[in-house]
Design an enzyme around this catalytic site. Structure first.
Site, PDB file in Angstrom:
ATOM      1  N   HIS A   1      -4.743  -2.661   3.635  1.00 39.66           N
ATOM      2  CA  HIS A   1      -3.541  -3.480   3.478  1.00 39.66           C
ATOM      3  C   HIS A   1      -2.596  -3.230   4.648  1.00 39.66           C
ATOM      4  O   HIS A   1      -2.640  -2.168   5.277  1.00 39.66           O
ATOM      5  CB  HIS A   1      -2.836  -3.159   2.162  1.00 39.66           C
ATOM      6  CG  HIS A   1      -3.669  -3.422   0.942  1.00 39.66           C
ATOM      7  ND1 HIS A   1      -3.749  -4.657   0.337  1.00 39.66           N
ATOM      8  CD2 HIS A   1      -4.478  -2.598   0.237  1.00 39.66           C
ATOM      9  CE1 HIS A   1      -4.566  -4.587  -0.703  1.00 39.66           C
ATOM     10  NE2 HIS A   1      -5.026  -3.347  -0.784  1.00 39.66           N
ATOM     11  N   HIS A   2      -1.762  -4.207   4.902  1.00 38.81           N
ATOM     12  CA  HIS A   2      -0.782  -4.077   5.992  1.00 38.81           C
ATOM     13  C   HIS A   2       0.475  -3.405   5.456  1.00 38.81           C
ATOM     14  O   HIS A   2       1.029  -3.814   4.433  1.00 38.81           O
ATOM     15  CB  HIS A   2      -0.440  -5.445   6.575  1.00 38.81           C
ATOM     16  CG  HIS A   2       0.464  -5.367   7.767  1.00 38.81           C
ATOM     17  ND1 HIS A   2      -0.009  -5.203   9.052  1.00 38.81           N
ATOM     18  CD2 HIS A   2       1.825  -5.411   7.863  1.00 38.81           C
ATOM     19  CE1 HIS A   2       1.003  -5.163   9.891  1.00 38.81           C
ATOM     20  NE2 HIS A   2       2.129  -5.290   9.192  1.00 38.81           N
TER      21      HIS A   2
ATOM     22  N   CYS B   1       5.024   6.411   1.556  1.00 39.54           N
ATOM     23  CA  CYS B   1       5.848   7.419   0.881  1.00 39.54           C
ATOM     24  C   CYS B   1       7.036   7.804   1.760  1.00 39.54           C
ATOM     25  O   CYS B   1       6.843   8.357   2.852  1.00 39.54           O
ATOM     26  CB  CYS B   1       5.004   8.656   0.568  1.00 39.54           C
ATOM     27  SG  CYS B   1       5.934   9.949  -0.295  1.00 39.54           S
TER      28      CYS B   1
ATOM     29  N   CYS C   1       2.375   6.555   5.756  1.00 38.66           N
ATOM     30  CA  CYS C   1       1.537   5.840   4.800  1.00 38.66           C
ATOM     31  C   CYS C   1       0.505   6.800   4.219  1.00 38.66           C
ATOM     32  O   CYS C   1      -0.113   7.565   4.957  1.00 38.66           O
ATOM     33  CB  CYS C   1       0.825   4.677   5.486  1.00 38.66           C
ATOM     34  SG  CYS C   1       1.626   3.110   5.205  1.00 38.66           S
TER      35      CYS C   1
END
Length: 371
Positions: A153-154, A169, A175
């Site tokens: 996912h982007h 987070c 990420c």
């Protein structure tokens, strides 16, 4: 352009505020526990005895030594896993998922969505992908200009496509995905143990504070707040850690929990689940001696994930698609699937079938075996 550049710089700086906050809290907890509770009390006890107080703060040298050894072990593992979670770069798709120069130019010139999808399907025919969008289209990132692998996912915060993205987070300013998901789980586990140990060992002195058995020194305020902070973080981290343990057992990401991946036969939250044991090995690796150490041991490359579909050979897949016309009739688009040989790995070869195989797959197998 200049204001936009300044705004992005400010956003990058502000993104580190939660990490700095955690670092300051951890540094203070180290000072409060080691210096105030253990080391300085050897000197404070002498003053207490002169002033007629009882030595109530860790009076035994052996007890202090045991506390300090366990504390530093948990502290070191916590800092190590936290560091790895923060500074491990998110894994991005390999170059094979990028469109060729000719396909990219053709895709950008084409304005009709159906013809754009035809270009993407042609480019994705040999790629190891199983999932599509909800409308049965090839998952393509216009921002990164690549075909998204399964579970990719982007991230708008990192502005890149992240392999097996779980979430972004703010507490690690990174990420959480394929490259650091194991580190993130260990970070939660060791922070949980760290808070539990601190709260458990400080509890007796916290009780003595309320019964006025502690001398009136500045150390007692460190003890008071140390217990409150440790207990508060323990409660909040426990729920998060329990949730991610459940996700590992189901082989799901946080994104997949709220939006099930779309397979050839429809959405399936358990499409990547191989059974609890294999799901655990997929994240932590085959060698159990490395499970509790924050070094990368996850299986696979982040672009290619085994599913329950790959246990069937091409003939079985053909029979399965014929037996399920209702599920596949919602779309006339052909979806590229990789050959079976490309999806084999050691997660697939140990058992003859999945624990979670559905009844439809069993019916297909029995139908093929019968004369």
């Amino acid at each position: 352009m200049a204001p936009s550049h300044v705004l992005k710089c400010c956003q990058k700086v502000l993104a580190w505020v939660p990490v700095v906050f955690i670092a300051l809290v951890v540094a203070w907890s180290y000072y409060a526990y080691v210096v105030e509770l253990c080391v300085c009390e050897a000197w404070n006890q002498t003053l207490q005895l002169k002033e007629g107080y009882k030595a109530v703060i860790i009076s035994s040298t052996a007890e202090k030594a045991v506390y300090l050894v366990i504390f530093h072990l948990l502290f070191f593992m916590f800092i190590w896993s936290y560091w790895k979670t923060i500074f491990t770069p998110p894994a991005s798709p390999s170059k094979e998922f990028c469109l060729s120069k000719a396909d990219k130019e053709q895709y950008e010139k084409e304005e009709r969505p159906e013809y754009q999808q035809e270009i993407l399907r042609r480019a994705a025919k040999d790629l190891p992908i199983y999932t599509t969008t909800a409308s049965r289209a090839i998952r393509y990132c216009d921002r990164c200009q690549l075909i998204k692998p399964d579970r990719c996912h982007h991230c708008s915060a990192c502005d890149i496509c992240v392999l097996k993205m779980d979430h972004h987070c703010p507490w690690v300013n990174n990420c959480v995905g394929f490259s650091n998901y194991k580190f993130f789980l260990l970070f939660l586990m060791y922070s949980l143990l760290y808070c539990l140990f601190v709260a458990a060992t400080v509890l007796q002195y916290f009780i003595k504070f309320w019964t006025n058995e502690l001398p009136d020194t500045h150390a007692k305020f460190h003890v008071l707040f140390l217990f409150f902070v440790a207990a508060m973080f323990f409660i909040s981290i426990l729920s998060l850690f329990s949730y991610h343990c459940w996700l590992v057992g189901k082989n799901r990401s946080t994104i997949e929990t709220f939006r099930a991946p779309m397979f050839r036969n429809g959405p399936d939250k358990n499409g990547f689940s191989l059974g609890c044991s294999k799901n655990l090995r997929e994240v932590f690796g085959d060698e159990k001696k490395y499970w509790l150490i924050p070094v990368f041991t996850s299986l696979g490359d982040g672009c290619n994930f085994p599913t329950r579909l790959v246990i069937m050979d091409p003939e079985q897949l053909a029979v399965s698609s014929q037996n399920e016309p209702a599920k596949s009739s919602g779309s006339n688009q052909s979806f590229p699937t990789r050959p079976l040989s490309e999806s084999q790995n050691r997660l697939l070869t140990s058992d003859s079938q999945w624990v979670e195989s559905g009844p439809e797959e069993e019916n297909v197998k029995s139908g093929l075996k019968s004369p």
